[in-house]
Every structure is written in C-alpha cells, then in structure tokens.
Design an enzyme around this catalytic site. Structure first.
Site, PDB file in Angstrom:
ATOM      1  N   CYS A 104       0.803  -1.229   0.000  1.00  0.00           N
ATOM      2  CA  CYS A 104       0.000   0.000   0.000  1.00  0.00           C
ATOM      3  C   CYS A 104       0.835   1.277   0.000  1.00  0.00           C
ATOM      4  CB  CYS A 104      -0.930   0.009   1.216  1.00  0.00           C
ATOM      5  SG  CYS A 104      -1.625  -1.597   1.551  1.00  0.00           S
ATOM      6  N   HIS A 121      -9.618   1.618  -1.042  1.00  0.00           N
ATOM      7  CA  HIS A 121      -8.178   1.445  -0.877  1.00  0.00           C
ATOM      8  C   HIS A 121      -7.605   0.874  -2.170  1.00  0.00           C
ATOM      9  CE1 HIS A 121      -4.300   0.669   0.567  1.00  0.00           C
ATOM     10  NE2 HIS A 121      -4.570   0.156   1.752  1.00  0.00           N
ATOM     11  N   LYS A 150     -10.089   7.430   1.447  1.00  0.00           N
ATOM     12  CA  LYS A 150     -10.435   6.031   1.162  1.00  0.00           C
ATOM     13  C   LYS A 150     -11.912   5.767   1.464  1.00  0.00           C
ATOM     14  CE  LYS A 150      -5.929   3.761   1.815  1.00  0.00           C
ATOM     15  NZ  LYS A 150      -5.052   4.901   2.168  1.00  0.00           N
ATOM     16  N   GLU A 158      -2.305   5.265  13.543  1.00  0.00           N
ATOM     17  CA  GLU A 158      -2.001   6.482  12.786  1.00  0.00           C
ATOM     18  C   GLU A 158      -2.313   7.739  13.592  1.00  0.00           C
ATOM     19  OE1 GLU A 158      -2.391   8.230   8.279  1.00  0.00           O
ATOM     20  OE2 GLU A 158      -3.779   6.636   8.873  1.00  0.00           O
ATOM     21  N   HIS A 174      -3.477   7.663   5.907  1.00  0.00           N
ATOM     22  CA  HIS A 174      -3.561   6.343   5.284  1.00  0.00           C
ATOM     23  C   HIS A 174      -4.984   5.833   5.534  1.00  0.00           C
ATOM     24  CE1 HIS A 174      -2.149   2.815   3.323  1.00  0.00           C
ATOM     25  NE2 HIS A 174      -2.390   2.025   4.359  1.00  0.00           N
ATOM     26  N   PHE A 190       1.466  -2.997   4.548  1.00  0.00           N
ATOM     27  CA  PHE A 190       1.803  -4.317   5.063  1.00  0.00           C
ATOM     28  C   PHE A 190       3.299  -4.544   4.834  1.00  0.00           C
ATOM     29  CE2 PHE A 190      -2.583  -6.565   4.599  1.00  0.00           C
ATOM     30  CZ  PHE A 190      -2.985  -5.988   5.785  1.00  0.00           C
TER      31      PHE A 190
END
Length: 404
Positions: free
Chosen positions: A164, A333, A328, A307, A296, A392
C-alpha cells in the site's frame, strides 16, 4: 551541487470517483461515495461483495485490439491517467528532454485481472495454452513500460512494489531524481486493479474487509474496502517549468521512508511517526506549518488508532489544529495506487483551499480524537499538506506538498 526545487505541472487519474481529475475533485468536494456492489464474475461466491470499482470505463473505445491484447486493466488506467497529466503539463518528449526524463510507478499486484482469467483458462476450463502476451501483460512493470513507450521517456524508468506504500515510494524516488538533477521531468504515481474474484478472495482471507462501508476513524468502523484505478503526475524541475511558462499545481518539498521492522501486518506507531517526522525534516518545515494530512486511514481498527497516535506524538499540541482526513472512505483502498489518487486531495488542499472529508463518519472514537473533517469538505487555507502511506510489511512513506 544545490538541490533543485520540484513542482507538479500535470495530474491525471481514473478511479471510482471519476475518469479524470476534475470529476474526482468535484466528488471529493461533495463527499460522494464511489463504493458499491461489485460487478465481477462469481461475485456470489465472495463473502465481501462491495468495492470502489471504476464504472463505465469503455476500454474498447480508448484502445485498439492489439493494445487490448497487451494491456491489463491496471495498465489501461495508468495510460489514461498519464495522458491526462502530460496533456495538462503541455510537454513533448524529444531530444535531450526525452533522453533524461523517465517514469516511476507504484503497483502491488501486477496484472491481477490477467492472472485471474488465465488461471481459470488453465485450471477451470482445462485448456493447455494461454495467450503469448500473458507474461508481458501481467508483469508489475507493464504500466511503467507502456507509459515510457507511448511518451518516448528514455531516462530512469521502473516500478516500485511495496504493497500500500507503492505509489508514495515511487513518487519519492521520482522527486529525489528531479531534486538531485538526474532528470528534468519524471512521470510518477501508481495504478492497481485487483477487483477480480481471486483478488478479492485473497483479501477476504485477512479478515480486515468491511461488508458494508469504509468508515475511517469512526467508532463503528468495520474494515477496509478495496478500490481500483490510477493517479499519475508530472514532477518537474521548477526552473524548467518556469522557463516554458507551465502552470504549477503545487510544490513537492520533502519525503521520508521508514520500516517498522516489527510485524508483517500489524502497524507500528513508532515506524509511522518516524516517517512523518522525517518528511518534515527532509522538507525543512516546522510542525505548525502543516495544515492538512491525507491519512492512510484504511478504516481498520489497527491502522486508524496507530495512525492517530503517531500524528499526536509527532505534532504534540499542534495536532489539535490539524485537519486529517481519509479519502479512502470515498474511493476505497487502491493498494499500490492509493497514494497517487490521495495526492490529488493534497493538491486540492494547498491549491484550492478545499479539504476533502472523511465520509461515513458516524460515531466518535476516543482513540482517534483528531479533527478528521467528518462528512463534509471544508474550506481552509493550507500551506503544507502531508500524504501518509503505511503498508503491510511495515513499509512507510510520507510526502510533503506546499502551496506554490
């Protein structure tokens, strides 16, 4: 040798909110949701049946038969976005400019649609032969290669694949090349198209997907929602852009990358904080100059809390004055393409003074007690915006944009 200043002179996109930048920004201003029922083969076998799909794309009208045989859907998106960005920048690549300019795109899954279709052909239909172009169609670098061929970009060209964070990592590389004087112009961004049976089925296994909506920072959130599309930008040396009278959308002023070095899927507050603080340091800007962060913000409990905590740690008391939203909630996403589409929200904030909202926000979460610009866009003067990407594998990349 002094660092060059780097500006954005073109932007292009295809995503669930629109087939170009104007449509996308209008949707962001209106807080429109691009998430809906998935239209894919065997959708009834999926536990998760929603996504932010690009509707009414009409690839057959855009590309000819030979191109369709070569271009996976993620490559199609990248090319359409690149055409828009380069047309806006008004650039033609020949001679020295062509020799030195390149393309760096982010992509995580490669040609997932092609992979999915051809696995079916071999395993389900029992056929023993696939199209000779399957490999060049599904390779991760296909989009970057086709953009370089279409626009005669002969300089440094490659693909970054870091889940991502792919787009942000790619744009950071492009920025660095222009800043260092390696290239006067770089085409950069990212593209992804994983919304096929196999792509969604794989993500289902992680148990982080929502079955109804993406609600970042909201106490009743239920997970992330996948999207697809591309965002592509023209990063150009300031002097080069000014010499040709180009319109400047924003200035890219810094970036940082970090690795959590901790867990393959669980995010780390410290890793995220290092990337955010590093971007400020790299850009030479103070915490109180930042007005907006495009988070994010995946809508998973692990990401949202981590976050918000990282932002609070880095910004201290100024965190209360910051606006932080997750787009998002609208466009889903986009995995390897997500940072690129989200950079559009940062450009809108610094150039137009409009901050995109976090839609679907229903219930305050005490662990996400920041100004998340709930449900409605906001007019505000923003000098500096940050774009966060935390992937990830614990790979983080944060970009800093300034109003020009």
């Amino acid at each position: 040798m002094t660092d060059k200043r780097v500006v954005i002179t073109g932007a292009g996109t295809v995503n669930a909110l629109g087939h170009n930048v104007d449509q996308t920004l209008e949707a962001m201003r209106e807080g429109r949701c691009g998430i809906g029922p998935l239209k894919v083969r065997d959708v009834e076998r999926l536990a998760v049946q929603i996504g932010a799909q690009v509707q009414d794309f009409g690839a057959e009208q855009i590309f000819n038969r030979q191109q369709m045989a070569l271009f996976d859907r993620f490559t199609q998106f990248a090319l359409v976005a690149a055409r828009e960005a380069i047309a806006q920048a008004g650039l033609n690549f020949h001679g020295d400019l062509s020799a030195k300019s390149g393309v760096v795109l982010g992509n995580s899954g490669g040609g997932m649609q092609t992979l999915d279709e051809n696995y079916r052909t071999v395993y389900e239909d029992g056929k023993n032969r696939v199209h000779p172009f399957v490999v060049p169609k599904l390779m991760n670098n296909a989009a970057a290669s086709h953009v370089s061929m279409e626009f005669n970009l002969k300089g440094p060209s490659f693909t970054v694949s870091s889940a991502c964070a792919s787009s942000n990592h790619a744009m950071a590389q492009a920025f660095q090349m222009v800043r260092a004087g390696m290239a006067p112009v770089m085409i950069t961004g990212g593209a992804e198209s994983m919304l096929c049976f196999g792509g969604v089925k794989a993500w289902e296994g992680l148990r982080v997907m929502s079955k109804d909506a993406c609600r970042p920072f909201s106490a009743n959130r239920s997970g992330m929602v996948q999207g697809e599309g591309a965002g592509v930008f023209v990063f150009e040396e300031l002097a080069h852009a000014q010499a040709r009278g180009a319109e400047i959308l924003a200035e890219v002023v810094g970036f940082a990358m970090s690795s959590d070095a901790a867990d393959i899927v669980m995010p780390s507050k410290q890793g995220a904080a290092r990337a955010i603080a590093g971007a400020l340091e790299n850009a030479g800007i103070s915490r109180d100059q930042v007005g907006y962060i495009n988070a994010h913000g995946t809508g998973t409990a692990a990401n949202d809390k981590t976050e918000c905590s990282a932002v609070a740690d880095v910004f201290g008391p100024h965190a209360d004055d910051l606006m932080i939203s997750s787009t998002k909630s609208m466009h889903g996403h986009l995995i390897g393409g997500t940072g690129a589409v989200e950079l559009l929200a940062c450009i809108m904030a610094v150039r137009d003074g409009v901050v995109a909202p976090t839609i679907g926000y229903e219930e305050a979460d005490p662990e996400c007690a920041l100004d998340v610009v709930p449900n409605e866009a906001r007019e505000a003067k923003v000098d500096v915006a940050l774009s966060n990407a935390f992937a990830f594998g614990g790979l983080n990349a944060v970009l800093a944009l300034r109003r020009f």
